[in-house]
Design an enzyme around this catalytic site. Structure first.
Site, PDB file in Angstrom:
ATOM      1  N   HIS A   1      -2.667   2.920  -4.508  1.00 56.11           N
ATOM      2  CA  HIS A   1      -2.344   2.734  -3.229  1.00 56.11           C
ATOM      3  C   HIS A   1      -0.757   1.982  -3.479  1.00 56.11           C
ATOM      4  CE1 HIS A   1      -5.820   2.826  -0.720  1.00 56.11           C
ATOM      5  NE2 HIS A   1      -6.403   2.450  -1.869  1.00 56.11           N
TER       6      HIS A   1
ATOM      7  N   ASP B   1       0.778  -1.077   0.046  1.00 56.80           N
ATOM      8  CA  ASP B   1       0.119   0.040   0.034  1.00 56.80           C
ATOM      9  C   ASP B   1       0.876   1.108   0.078  1.00 56.80           C
ATOM     10  OD1 ASP B   1      -2.402   1.774   0.350  1.00 56.80           O
ATOM     11  OD2 ASP B   1      -3.268  -0.121   0.854  1.00 56.80           O
TER      12      ASP B   1
ATOM     13  N   GLU C   1      -9.741   2.594  -5.239  1.00 58.27           N
ATOM     14  CA  GLU C   1      -9.370   3.885  -4.959  1.00 58.27           C
ATOM     15  C   GLU C   1      -8.123   4.343  -5.762  1.00 58.27           C
ATOM     16  OE1 GLU C   1     -11.063   4.232  -0.467  1.00 58.27           O
ATOM     17  OE2 GLU C   1      -9.111   3.138  -0.666  1.00 58.27           O
TER      18      GLU C   1
HETATM   19  C1  ACM Z   1     -10.895  -0.501   0.382  1.00 59.10           C
HETATM   20  O1  ACM Z   1     -11.368  -0.602   1.437  1.00 59.10           O
HETATM   21  N1  ACM Z   1     -10.260   0.300  -0.308  1.00 59.10           N
HETATM   22  C2  ACM Z   1     -10.779  -1.918  -0.315  1.00 59.10           C
END
Ligand code: ACM
Length: 567
Positions: free
Chosen positions: A271, A200, A341
């Protein structure tokens, strides 16, 4: 009369339990043997080790000729002539209850566990341990203890094949021992998938030999925000850690021996700030000075995402080649590539990204992300694996073989299942265990909605609007443990338990008719189950609220008021 299932405190509740009045309990003694038929050796080795430690009993293999050696000749009535525990795989149980199903029967001379397959034998062995009481979870025998298996006839099978938990090892690194311990805790609750979130913005946690800077640079950060985004506090202690290749091999093998599959997640194209900090050319170098980026020390969604270039595809193919080597197909058929995201503003501004969109004839940045994901769908499929990603991978068109983790509610999962894709349900409003479990002021670093134990117990993985064909695409569900505000194993334990016990029952136990689960019955069984968690040393949230050392006074979270949508 109380339900025998309540008295035994079995969690998750089995499909059926009978308590025959004419059979006495079976007592384990130094004379008790443990026999394993073909396919049951692994479960027998596990049981001998765990029960051997807790009871001090040797549980030897029976002397040759003492009985049929656990061949499991196919009856499901008694435990045979020997005195002891007999574990075997049984074809008729498999036909009736599936490979993860089992029958456990106490007879006058012992206990027989017949599994539909090796996994079924193992789940039956887990039930046997529950039947022996909380002290069967200790690692050394208590003086004077005796060990009775109550007289029962149990038939059992799971409702879903995917019964999982995600552990975020990126936001806070969880040492290898914590991961192995969680494998045991999942298995104790008959959960069978550990989704490891390995990369991440805030850290890269898996050694990749051909790209050593991913861990040399990407696995640590100089400081960490203490609390959620709104908190003004910082922990100035550097934070880091990663799993070596051998650590990963150990975790995967340890999990496989407990019939838990490990799903690795390498999150792309968002991420990814930790990877970009390690290798600046992975980022959008034409719009940001990626050479100046560091592993992120804050929470949220970083704008620094991967560049949609061939060089980046080749880099991640190299990463995934090593991932596939460490996670063999037999135990980890699915590979999670994230896809959640991914802010698109750098791609909008980047001439490189824009010329890629034109060159590929794509409509927009969403289609560019879809192109990126499709590339890895094909790449994984060509290697006999299946891609799974967060529900954003639906945007811009879903890759043909992809499965979806539905996290932004049920909608993504419904759309994917109706289009014939497999789905794992993990809606954040229902099963995100970072969300607080009580609305009181003492809840540590409260974030998200109030999701109580009872809320978890009421979670239903299959939305009612799905027709049977679409519902069959719901592989199961998983509870997700994001660790921004969980800096240690103790904090993880607190957020996860006892709610994971409720979740385990949702994904294992049959949905009653009418579709209303018996919360009072579950709570009665949980009273007994706390004893097991105590013996295991799990720092769960007590029903009366957090203990003083479980609180985090003054550390700000980000609670969301009101009820979650669809609750
Ligand atoms: C997530 O909670 N962004 C998968």
């Amino acid at each position: 009369m109380s339900d025998v299932r309540d008295d035994l405190s079995l969690i998750p509740a089995p499909l059926s339990v009978e308590a025959p009045a004419d059979v006495p309990p079976y007592e384990l003694t130094r004379a008790t043997s443990l026999a394993a038929g073909p396919g049951a050796e692994g479960a027998a080795a596990w049981l001998r080790r765990e029960l051997g430690a807790a009871t001090g009993l040797p549980l030897p293999a029976p002397a040759p000729g003492a009985h049929d050696g656990g061949r499991g000749a196919g009856r499901s009535g008694g435990a045979g002539a020997c005195t002891g525990l007999r574990l075997s795989v049984d074809r008729s149980v498999g036909a009736e209850l599936g490979p993860e199903g089992y029958r456990l029967t106490t007879g006058p001379d012992g206990v027989e566990i017949l599994g539909g397959g090796p996994a079924g034998v193992f789940w039956g062995a887990q039930t046997l341990r529950q039947l022996l009481g909380p002290d069967a979870y200790r690692r050394a025998p208590l003086p004077g203890r005796t060990w009775q298996v109550p007289a029962v006839r149990i038939a059992d099978r799971p409702r879903f094949g995917w019964r999982g938990m995600l552990l975020d090892t990126a936001r806070h690194f969880m040492p290898k021992d914590t991961v192995l311990r969680y494998v045991d805790l999942l298995a104790a609750h008959k959960l069978n998938v550990l989704h490891l979130h390995l990369t991440d913005d805030q850290g890269w946690r898996i050694e990749i030999r051909r790209h050593p800077r991913l861990t040399e640079v990407g696995s640590w950060r100089p400081r960490t925000r203490w609390g959620h985004r709104a908190s003004p506090l910082w922990n100035e202690t550097p934070h880091g850690g990663f799993y070596t290749r051998d650590d990963i091999r150990e975790i995967v093998a340890y999990a496989a021996a407990r019939h838990v599959r490990v799903v690795p997640e390498i999150d792309v194209p968002g991420h990814s700030q930790a990877a970009i900090a390690a290798y600046p050319h992975l980022g959008n170098t034409d719009v940001v000075d990626t050479g100046a980026l560091e592993v992120w020390d804050d929470w949220g969604v970083s704008r620094n995402v991967l560049a949609p270039t061939d060089e980046v595809l080749r880099f991640y193919e190299g990463v995934l080649e090593e991932v596939l080597e460490l996670f063999p197909a037999e135990v980890s058929p699915f590979v999670h590539i994230g896809g959640d995201e991914c802010p698109k503003d750098q791609w909008r501004r980047s001439p490189t990204a824009q010329s890629r969109i034109r060159e590929l004839g794509l409509a927009d940045e969403d289609e560019l992300q879809s192109w990126f994901v499709r590339h890895f769908d094909r790449w994984l499929a060509a290697r006999g694996r299946r891609l799974i990603g967060w529900d954003e991978i639906l945007e811009g068109g879903l890759a043909p073989g992809a499965a979806v983790s539905s996290w932004r509610g049920y909608a993504g999962g419904v759309a994917a299942a109706e289009a014939g894709h497999d789905v794992v349900m993990c809606p954040e409003q229902q099963v995100y265990l970072d969300h607080r479990q009580d609305g009181g002021p003492d809840e540590p670093v409260p974030i998200g909605y109030v999701r109580t134990l009872a809320d978890l117990y009421r979670f239903e993985p299959v939305p009612p609007e799905l027709d049977p064909a679409a519902a069959a695409h719901v592989l199961g569900a998983q509870a997700n443990v994001w660790t921004e505000v969980m800096e240690s194993q103790d904090r993880v334990d607190y957020q996860v338990f006892p709610r994971l016990a409720a979740f385990a029952e949702v994904v294992w136990s049959r949905l009653p008719e009418p579709a209303e689960r018996d919360l009072a019955g579950f709570e009665a069984r949980l009273t007994g189950h706390y004893g097991r968690l105590d013996a295991l040393g799990v720092g769960y949230r007590p029903p009366s609220g957090p203990l003083p050392w479980q609180r985090r006074p003054g550390v700000r979270g980000r609670p969301i008021e009101g009820s979650p949508p669809g609750a």
